[in-house]
Design an enzyme around this catalytic site. Structure first.
Site, PDB file in Angstrom:
ATOM      1  N   GLU A  26       0.835  -1.191   0.049  1.00  0.00           N
ATOM      2  CA  GLU A  26       0.002  -0.001   0.078  1.00  0.00           C
ATOM      3  C   GLU A  26       0.707   1.272   0.111  1.00  0.00           C
ATOM      4  O   GLU A  26       0.244   2.315  -0.564  1.00  0.00           O
ATOM      5  CB  GLU A  26      -0.870  -0.086   1.145  1.00  0.00           C
ATOM      6  CG  GLU A  26      -1.762  -1.217   1.278  1.00  0.00           C
ATOM      7  CD  GLU A  26      -2.966  -1.435   0.060  1.00  0.00           C
ATOM      8  OE1 GLU A  26      -3.100  -0.332  -0.711  1.00  0.00           O
ATOM      9  OE2 GLU A  26      -3.186  -2.449  -0.366  1.00  0.00           O
ATOM     10  N   HIS A  67       1.489   2.490  -3.427  1.00  0.00           N
ATOM     11  CA  HIS A  67       0.090   3.224  -4.004  1.00  0.00           C
ATOM     12  C   HIS A  67       0.070   4.682  -3.383  1.00  0.00           C
ATOM     13  O   HIS A  67      -0.008   5.684  -3.859  1.00  0.00           O
ATOM     14  CB  HIS A  67      -1.162   2.356  -3.407  1.00  0.00           C
ATOM     15  CG  HIS A  67      -1.542   1.108  -4.330  1.00  0.00           C
ATOM     16  ND1 HIS A  67      -1.789   1.120  -5.518  1.00  0.00           N
ATOM     17  CD2 HIS A  67      -1.545  -0.063  -3.647  1.00  0.00           C
ATOM     18  CE1 HIS A  67      -2.105   0.125  -5.983  1.00  0.00           C
ATOM     19  NE2 HIS A  67      -2.102  -0.783  -4.933  1.00  0.00           N
TER      20      HIS A  67
END
Lengths: 503, 503
Positions: free
Chosen positions: B272, B275
């Site tokens: 994550e 991202h």
């Protein structure tokens, strides 16, 4: 009780109004959650974008609340065959409409931006005691609040300060506040002196050690459970200034923890739980309509203070707290019910309003009222606040606050967030709370024993029936009359303090 | 580089479009934060109100994105003297407009409601392995997704599945996915077998003990720091399904913790973070305009997989992780860099996609693609999913999933949230990531040594310059060409796997 959203085909204008308000309710939901997050979780660099987003949405909500079509719908609904509840509902729609239409969208957006900026900067400025920096952000907030007061006054025919006060406590006027606070000012300083003299010889143990935030949080959650908070419909988190936000369906409470003391977060959490239960128990059948809202900020404070002062500082309630405190913080002699109650009823002048005992608390509110009113009326400027603050703290609580902005006018964020006219509600709330408990005792003489036995249902049932479930069904004076059989009577507050502290 | 928001008076239509998009950006901010909260913090009884609020706002955003005035502004802007960046910006505005106008508001609102309901119920249904309950909610989601596909296909002239795929990976077509995945399907099963045979004799130590969530969280935060996440512009919290949400100015990442294993949350957090850094480093000078958005979901996955697979599973990176792991989880022989790398590169067929190693991961994606495509095209129904799932898991990974819906089609929430056409992006992302690192190594032969020495700047600088800062400046094929000197070339992915696992 009939429902204000019945789909009777004879009331099309009223139904259209209901739909519009429900739509606003749904959009306001996002605004509330984002505001909660702004105070509880948002990192520093998110501030600018959040401020812009809230302002954009504020403008959009304002636009919808001022849609010219509403005026016609409100007029048409007046002519429709509404029942009594629907009439009350329409009255509250009128109130919301009138408040929204008194302000141009540009002002609403400018206020939102200025308040967000000021509040965000305050978070770091407070720690740095940076009054000079804070004033730079406070000045535009005050300028916009004055403009708001001017426009609301023009629209309503009220004086400027009354126009702001009316937003938080509909129907309340500065003249009435003057009367009630004037009376308080007469007997309060002497009461404080008497209580302090009496407590001077009292033996009170001070809890030893540090109290990790995690243990305090667990204690707070247990206290919320005891007080009936519904954790499936709300949360407890942390923020610089404790508040109760979110939406009735999902109440977001916050508190703050200090390692060297657990009492502030515990009583703060109990305070916000009172707000939280009011919100969680507002009438669901009217949800989304203004009639389902909490009646006023004073009424809201009457709930938080019913929990924090009437209940938590009650000697019987201390018996319920003792096992919770020892469970989470270990065993100490200071944690006995008797000593906990002494800690909770200890009267001592202090700098911080939210940490104040219930006897000195009104002095803080009188001070704020006596500064914010001339500030809004243009008789003083933001630069004048520290000197006035200091003079009044000396006069009311005999404290020197020179140079200590952090624990002075920067201690809370109301003014920075543009909330002028809000402070009186705290002490009005304390008076209402005393009046509620006086009524409960009259109707149920065993109340104090019930509390000590851990049977809090009589308290909650009374509040549920008389306050929570009523939403904005009645104007405040009628709600007070129906709940307690008389209008606002400050004598109950005086009697409560004298009985608890001098009895 | 010129700015697409220059206030040149010769481009009034373009400027008006910029203002409208910036307004949408601000309103979308609230939607993003409320969606994050819905997954990370919202209590159960808040679900209904939140679903209604998000749907109302979704409808409102859609209304603004489909304002008929936009059509004229877009046409007028085409005739204005725009520079090259502004032309690209206008192209992206067209893309957004076209996507929004293909769908009626009623469908957008119905989708939002159905997705919220399905996702919320899934949270408890998954634990209960309640496929029957889940299917009831999934059915309307699929029905609406088919309707969406039909409308998007009509508007674009694409096939139905392509029309959905195009929303996440603009320009990508099922025919191209078939080609690339078809090739993969040829060598992947054999590669898996070879790697497993090779690893069969490998000595790998299993970490002992339980790992408290708080320690895992601290480890994850340190890994995020190492990877350059800006904590002043984002947070890490917990949710049932990890994701990266929020807004570019305030990125909200989530992970989940299991007491018996720390690797999932660690690698999930690193994923994550990829991202998150993409979002945090999108071009700020264009913020609020579609050109400032991440290019595509495949490109987004190329960032998370650059972090999780190319970096975290790199033997040199394990040297950087070792001191972090021991700091937070104590000393164990299993925490040596060499063993950590073995753990991160262990290949074993498993049920859960997000826990899969990078060699078996594409098999999960192929399976999803081969189910969701006929599901959207109406060749199968939701009831057919479990049998198909089981057949394909046997074929691709030799696993029996009968009756285990929890770790089968209910393991993640994409379909329940209406995300059809998304899954291929994961494996396209893995291919892009391999291509980025092949390019980095060609341009900087010392890259692997740099990583082992803890000098990650060359990686971040490359990604910043070639991917993050480009936003949606170029169509995907041109971005790929500019970044790596060639178009998407799956050979890099195969070479990466062979070199890491068989080299």
């Amino acid at each position: 009780m009939s429902t204000p959203t019945s789909t009777a085909s004879r009331t099309p204008a009223y139904e259209a109004l209901c739909q519009r308000h429900q739509r606003l309710h749904r959009l306001n939901h996002l605004q509330s959650i984002a505001s909660w997050d702004q105070s509880a979780f948002m990192p520093a660099k998110g501030a600018e974008a959040r401020a812009q987003a809230l302002a954009e949405m504020g403008g959009l909500l304002h636009q919808q609340a001022t849609d010219p079509a509403l005026r016609d719908l409100l007029s048409a609904a007046e002519q429709e065959p509404l029942d009594e509840v629907q009439r009350a509902s329409l009255r509250e729609m009128h109130r919301v409409w009138r408040a929204a239409n008194a302000l141009p969208q540009s002002l609403v957006e400018a206020k939102s931006l200025a308040n967000s900026h000021c509040e965000h900067a305050w978070r770091s400025q407070r720690g740095a005691n940076d009054w000079a920096g804070y004033v730079e952000n406070l000045r535009p907030v005050v300028r916009l609040a004055r403009e708001e007061a001017r426009l609301l006054a023009e629209d309503s025919g009220l004086s400027r300060y009354d126009a702001l006060l009316d937003q938080y406590e509909p129907g309340m006027r500065a003249a009435e506040v003057d009367r009630v606070f004037g009376e308080l000012r007469q007997w309060l300083p002497d009461l404080i002196r008497q209580v302090m003299a009496r407590q001077a010889d009292e033996q009170m143990l001070h809890p030893q050690g540090t109290f990790p935030a995690a243990a305090q949080r667990a204690l707070g959650l247990d206290a919320m459970k005891l007080l009936g908070f519904d954790f499936e419909a709300g949360r407890l988190d942390e923020s610089a200034h404790p508040f109760c936000g979110g939406v009735p369906e999902d109440v977001r409470m916050t508190t703050r923890y200090r390692d060297d003391s657990f009492l502030q977060s515990l009583t703060g959490t109990i305070h916000e739980t009172g707000h939280g239960r009011y919100e969680q128990n507002l009438p669901r059948e009217w949800l989304g309509l203004p009639i389902a809202n909490a009646r006023s900020m004073g009424l809201h404070e009457s709930q938080s203070l019913s929990f924090e002062m009437q209940l938590a500082a009650h000697p019987g309630f201390a018996k319920l707290l003792e096992p919770l405190v020892t469970r989470h913080l270990g065993h100490q002699r200071a944690f006995s019910a008797d000593n906990l109650n002494k800690m909770m009823t200890r009267v001592a002048p202090g700098y911080i309003r939210v940490d104040a005992d219930e006897v000195t608390y009104p002095a803080h509110v009188i001070l704020r009222y006596e500064i914010e009113r001339p500030l809004i009326e243009g008789q003083i400027e933001v630069e004048d606040i520290p000197a006035l603050w200091d003079a009044k703290m000396r006069e009311l609580l005999d404290l020197d606050t020179r140079g200590n902005y952090k624990d002075g006018p920067m201690q809370d964020v109301h003014w920075g967030a543009g909330l002028f006219g809000y402070f009186p509600c705290y002490t009005l709330g304390a008076m209402y709370a005393a009046q509620w408990f006086a009524t409960m005792r009259r109707e149920r003489p065993t109340l104090d024993d019930d509390i000590a036995r851990g049977d809090l249902a009589p308290v909650f049932d009374w509040l549920q029936a008389r306050i929570w479930s009523q939403g904005s069904r009645w104007e405040t004076p009628e709600l007070v009359q129906r709940a307690s059989g008389e209008s606002l009577n400050p004598a109950h507050f005086r009697r409560h303090l004298e009985s608890r502290y001098l009895g």
